[in-house]
Design a protein around this motif. Structure first.
Motif, PDB file in Angstrom:
ATOM      1  N   MET A   1      36.034  -3.619 -33.094  1.00 19.73           N
ATOM      2  CA  MET A   1      34.824  -3.357 -32.221  1.00 19.73           C
ATOM      3  C   MET A   1      35.689  -2.473 -30.926  1.00 19.73           C
ATOM      4  O   MET A   1      36.286  -2.907 -30.296  1.00 19.73           O
ATOM      5  N   LYS A   2      34.606  -1.521 -30.683  1.00 26.44           N
ATOM      6  CA  LYS A   2      34.764  -0.740 -29.261  1.00 26.44           C
ATOM      7  C   LYS A   2      34.005  -1.308 -28.178  1.00 26.44           C
ATOM      8  O   LYS A   2      32.547  -1.636 -28.555  1.00 26.44           O
ATOM      9  N   PHE A   3      34.289  -1.414 -26.942  1.00 27.26           N
ATOM     10  CA  PHE A   3      33.500  -1.866 -25.858  1.00 27.26           C
ATOM     11  C   PHE A   3      33.495  -0.965 -24.704  1.00 27.26           C
ATOM     12  O   PHE A   3      34.290  -0.131 -24.484  1.00 27.26           O
ATOM     13  N   LEU A   4      32.360  -0.968 -24.102  1.00 34.56           N
ATOM     14  CA  LEU A   4      31.833  -0.095 -23.014  1.00 34.56           C
ATOM     15  C   LEU A   4      31.592  -0.773 -21.734  1.00 34.56           C
ATOM     16  O   LEU A   4      30.558  -1.666 -21.813  1.00 34.56           O
ATOM     17  N   PHE A   5      32.479  -0.699 -20.790  1.00 31.48           N
ATOM     18  CA  PHE A   5      31.977  -1.668 -19.380  1.00 31.48           C
ATOM     19  C   PHE A   5      31.365  -0.930 -18.518  1.00 31.48           C
ATOM     20  O   PHE A   5      31.839  -0.017 -17.938  1.00 31.48           O
ATOM     21  N   VAL A   6      30.134  -1.094 -18.214  1.00 28.95           N
ATOM     22  CA  VAL A   6      29.346  -0.527 -17.320  1.00 28.95           C
ATOM     23  C   VAL A   6      29.684  -1.029 -16.126  1.00 28.95           C
ATOM     24  O   VAL A   6      29.010  -2.177 -15.670  1.00 28.95           O
ATOM     25  N   HIS A   7      30.724  -0.667 -15.199  1.00 27.84           N
ATOM     26  CA  HIS A   7      31.239  -1.246 -14.047  1.00 27.84           C
ATOM     27  C   HIS A   7      30.416  -0.837 -12.651  1.00 27.84           C
ATOM     28  O   HIS A   7      30.486   0.154 -12.358  1.00 27.84           O
ATOM     29  N   ILE A   8      29.328  -1.675 -12.522  1.00 32.61           N
ATOM     30  CA  ILE A   8      28.784  -1.755 -11.032  1.00 32.61           C
ATOM     31  C   ILE A   8      29.745  -2.056 -10.075  1.00 32.61           C
ATOM     32  O   ILE A   8      30.573  -3.090 -10.065  1.00 32.61           O
ATOM     33  N   PRO A   9      29.937  -1.335  -9.049  1.00 32.99           N
ATOM     34  CA  PRO A   9      30.893  -1.677  -7.883  1.00 32.99           C
ATOM     35  C   PRO A   9      30.803  -3.064  -7.259  1.00 32.99           C
ATOM     36  O   PRO A   9      29.724  -3.458  -7.077  1.00 32.99           O
ATOM     37  N   LYS A  10      31.843  -3.400  -7.007  1.00 33.48           N
ATOM     38  CA  LYS A  10      32.156  -4.851  -6.428  1.00 33.48           C
ATOM     39  C   LYS A  10      31.520  -5.924  -7.437  1.00 33.48           C
ATOM     40  O   LYS A  10      30.760  -6.854  -6.837  1.00 33.48           O
ATOM     41  N   THR A  11      31.641  -5.926  -8.725  1.00 34.22           N
ATOM     42  CA  THR A  11      30.992  -7.003  -9.485  1.00 34.22           C
ATOM     43  C   THR A  11      32.272  -7.727 -10.260  1.00 34.22           C
ATOM     44  O   THR A  11      32.313  -8.082 -11.298  1.00 34.22           O
ATOM     45  N   ALA A  12      33.686  -7.637  -9.634  1.00 34.30           N
ATOM     46  CA  ALA A  12      34.721  -8.267 -10.181  1.00 34.30           C
ATOM     47  C   ALA A  12      35.110  -7.647 -11.502  1.00 34.30           C
ATOM     48  O   ALA A  12      35.861  -8.129 -12.432  1.00 34.30           O
ATOM     49  N   ILE A  54      39.761   5.453 -28.350  1.00 31.68           N
ATOM     50  CA  ILE A  54      39.749   4.553 -27.302  1.00 31.68           C
ATOM     51  C   ILE A  54      38.839   3.414 -28.007  1.00 31.68           C
ATOM     52  O   ILE A  54      37.931   3.381 -28.504  1.00 31.68           O
ATOM     53  N   GLN A  55      39.442   2.196 -27.542  1.00 35.02           N
ATOM     54  CA  GLN A  55      38.767   0.897 -27.902  1.00 35.02           C
ATOM     55  C   GLN A  55      38.124   0.351 -26.801  1.00 35.02           C
ATOM     56  O   GLN A  55      37.026  -0.475 -26.854  1.00 35.02           O
ATOM     57  N   PHE A  56      38.402   0.772 -25.587  1.00 33.26           N
ATOM     58  CA  PHE A  56      37.690   0.085 -24.383  1.00 33.26           C
ATOM     59  C   PHE A  56      37.645   1.104 -23.106  1.00 33.26           C
ATOM     60  O   PHE A  56      38.455   2.063 -22.828  1.00 33.26           O
ATOM     61  N   MET A  57      36.551   1.518 -22.886  1.00 34.67           N
ATOM     62  CA  MET A  57      36.023   2.401 -21.726  1.00 34.67           C
ATOM     63  C   MET A  57      35.307   1.883 -20.534  1.00 34.67           C
ATOM     64  O   MET A  57      34.530   0.871 -20.912  1.00 34.67           O
ATOM     65  N   SER A  58      35.670   2.347 -19.397  1.00 27.88           N
ATOM     66  CA  SER A  58      34.940   1.729 -18.202  1.00 27.88           C
ATOM     67  C   SER A  58      34.829   2.679 -17.330  1.00 27.88           C
ATOM     68  O   SER A  58      35.605   3.478 -17.168  1.00 27.88           O
ATOM     69  N   GLY A  59      34.015   2.514 -16.250  1.00 23.95           N
ATOM     70  CA  GLY A  59      33.642   3.270 -15.127  1.00 23.95           C
ATOM     71  C   GLY A  59      32.337   2.946 -14.493  1.00 23.95           C
ATOM     72  O   GLY A  59      31.591   2.145 -14.625  1.00 23.95           O
ATOM     73  N   HIS A  60      32.657   3.488 -13.092  1.00 24.57           N
ATOM     74  CA  HIS A  60      31.306   3.650 -12.282  1.00 24.57           C
ATOM     75  C   HIS A  60      30.294   4.717 -12.673  1.00 24.57           C
ATOM     76  O   HIS A  60      29.904   5.726 -11.687  1.00 24.57           O
ATOM     77  N   PHE A  61      29.642   4.634 -13.884  1.00 26.59           N
ATOM     78  CA  PHE A  61      28.759   5.365 -14.234  1.00 26.59           C
ATOM     79  C   PHE A  61      27.656   4.510 -14.815  1.00 26.59           C
ATOM     80  O   PHE A  61      27.815   3.316 -15.438  1.00 26.59           O
ATOM     81  N   ALA A  62      26.429   5.315 -14.779  1.00 26.76           N
ATOM     82  CA  ALA A  62      25.186   4.524 -15.295  1.00 26.76           C
ATOM     83  C   ALA A  62      25.331   4.449 -16.847  1.00 26.76           C
ATOM     84  O   ALA A  62      26.134   5.231 -17.377  1.00 26.76           O
ATOM     85  N   VAL A 168      35.070 -14.591 -28.675  1.00 28.53           N
ATOM     86  CA  VAL A 168      34.448 -14.768 -29.849  1.00 28.53           C
ATOM     87  C   VAL A 168      34.349 -13.480 -30.664  1.00 28.53           C
ATOM     88  O   VAL A 168      34.626 -13.323 -31.895  1.00 28.53           O
ATOM     89  N   GLU A 169      34.075 -12.353 -30.129  1.00 26.74           N
ATOM     90  CA  GLU A 169      33.881 -10.979 -30.523  1.00 26.74           C
ATOM     91  C   GLU A 169      35.228 -10.558 -30.989  1.00 26.74           C
ATOM     92  O   GLU A 169      35.419  -9.897 -31.958  1.00 26.74           O
ATOM     93  N   LEU A 170      36.276 -10.903 -30.260  1.00 20.53           N
ATOM     94  CA  LEU A 170      37.663 -10.247 -30.356  1.00 20.53           C
ATOM     95  C   LEU A 170      38.390 -11.113 -31.309  1.00 20.53           C
ATOM     96  O   LEU A 170      39.339 -10.854 -32.027  1.00 20.53           O
ATOM     97  N   GLY A 171      38.007 -12.624 -31.320  1.00 23.60           N
ATOM     98  CA  GLY A 171      38.957 -13.536 -32.001  1.00 23.60           C
ATOM     99  C   GLY A 171      40.213 -13.780 -31.434  1.00 23.60           C
ATOM    100  O   GLY A 171      41.145 -14.170 -32.268  1.00 23.60           O
ATOM    101  N   ILE A 172      40.286 -13.486 -29.884  1.00 26.65           N
ATOM    102  CA  ILE A 172      41.537 -13.903 -29.197  1.00 26.65           C
ATOM    103  C   ILE A 172      41.208 -14.754 -28.078  1.00 26.65           C
ATOM    104  O   ILE A 172      39.848 -14.809 -27.600  1.00 26.65           O
TER     105      ILE A 172
END
Length: 222
Positions: A1-12, A54-62, A168-172
């Motif tokens: 499974m691939k994941f997209l992190f919608v990274h709102i600034p200053k949310t750890a 790409i398995q994991f993508m993230s960034g400060h975009f909507a 749970v999703e990743l099994g790790i």
């Protein structure tokens, strides 16, 4: 499974970035950390071949900005934060980083002058958490997107619930370590009750979204 992190600034968010880098390897992770025009150009230039690796993508975009170029292949993730705490953290981070690329864009003499500037001259920062999810400052629309697109999400203080869901999703198993700290500076207790109330009123949609995420993630705590 691939994941997209919608990274709102200053949310750890960097804790998630480092955890996924450790799991998938840096070569399979793509981050757009500035959310600026050069990052957007790089995102739009990704080919199908690039995306396949790409398995994991993230960034400060909507979320919609990501979806224009990556579609629905990636499972979306997001973390939400109390608006007052998020603004305080953003202010401290901006003031404490001499090399911050946008340091000269904002007044930093006081937190109140910083927030006044955002409210009057940088309105995109108001109710920004809803906008990152649905494109508009609407709690209802943001919740609809979370449900329709099957987001994995939590509030920042309940991020361990999000961690469990990902395990749970990743099994790790993996640990989320706090990174990218804003450092010392203004704290919530330094703000007047009037200013705190004003921020909540101005950012009511974000506050409702944060409370919704907190209540949702609390179900998985303990």
């Amino acid at each position: 499974m691939k994941f997209l992190f919608v990274h709102i600034p200053k949310t750890a968010g960097m804790s998630l970035v480092y955890a996924f880098n450790g799991h998938f390897g840096a070569a399979a992770c793509k981050r757009f950390g500035n959310g600026d025009p050069s990052d957007f150009a790089a995102l739009s230039a990704l080919s199908k071949s690039d995306l396949s690796g790409i398995q994991f993508m993230s960034g400060h975009f909507a979320y919609d900005d990501f979806r224009k170029f990556v579609g629905d292949e990636f499972r979306p993730i997001c973390v939400f934060r109390d608006p007052v705490d998020r603004f305080v953290s953003a202010y401290n981070y901006l003031r404490g980083r001499a090399d911050h690329p946008r340091k000269s864009d904002f007044p930093t003499s006081s937190f109140e002058s910083y927030y006044d500037f955002l409210f009057h001259s940088a309105r995109h920062e108001i109710n920004i958490q809803c906008k990152y999810i649905s494109g508009i400052p609407s709690f209802g629309c943001a919740v609809s997107v979370l449900r329709e697109k099957n987001f994995i999400y939590s509030s920042i203080e309940n991020i361990s619930a999000l961690q469990r869901a990902l395990e749970v999703e990743l099994g790790i198993s993996f640990e989320l370590s706090h990174s990218n700290s804003s450092g010392a500076g203004v704290s919530r207790s330094d703000l007047s009750a009037g200013l705190i109330n004003r921020i909540y009123v101005d950012n009511l949609e974000d506050y409702r979204l944060y409370l919704f995420a907190r209540r949702f993630s609390e179900k998985f705590m303990g």
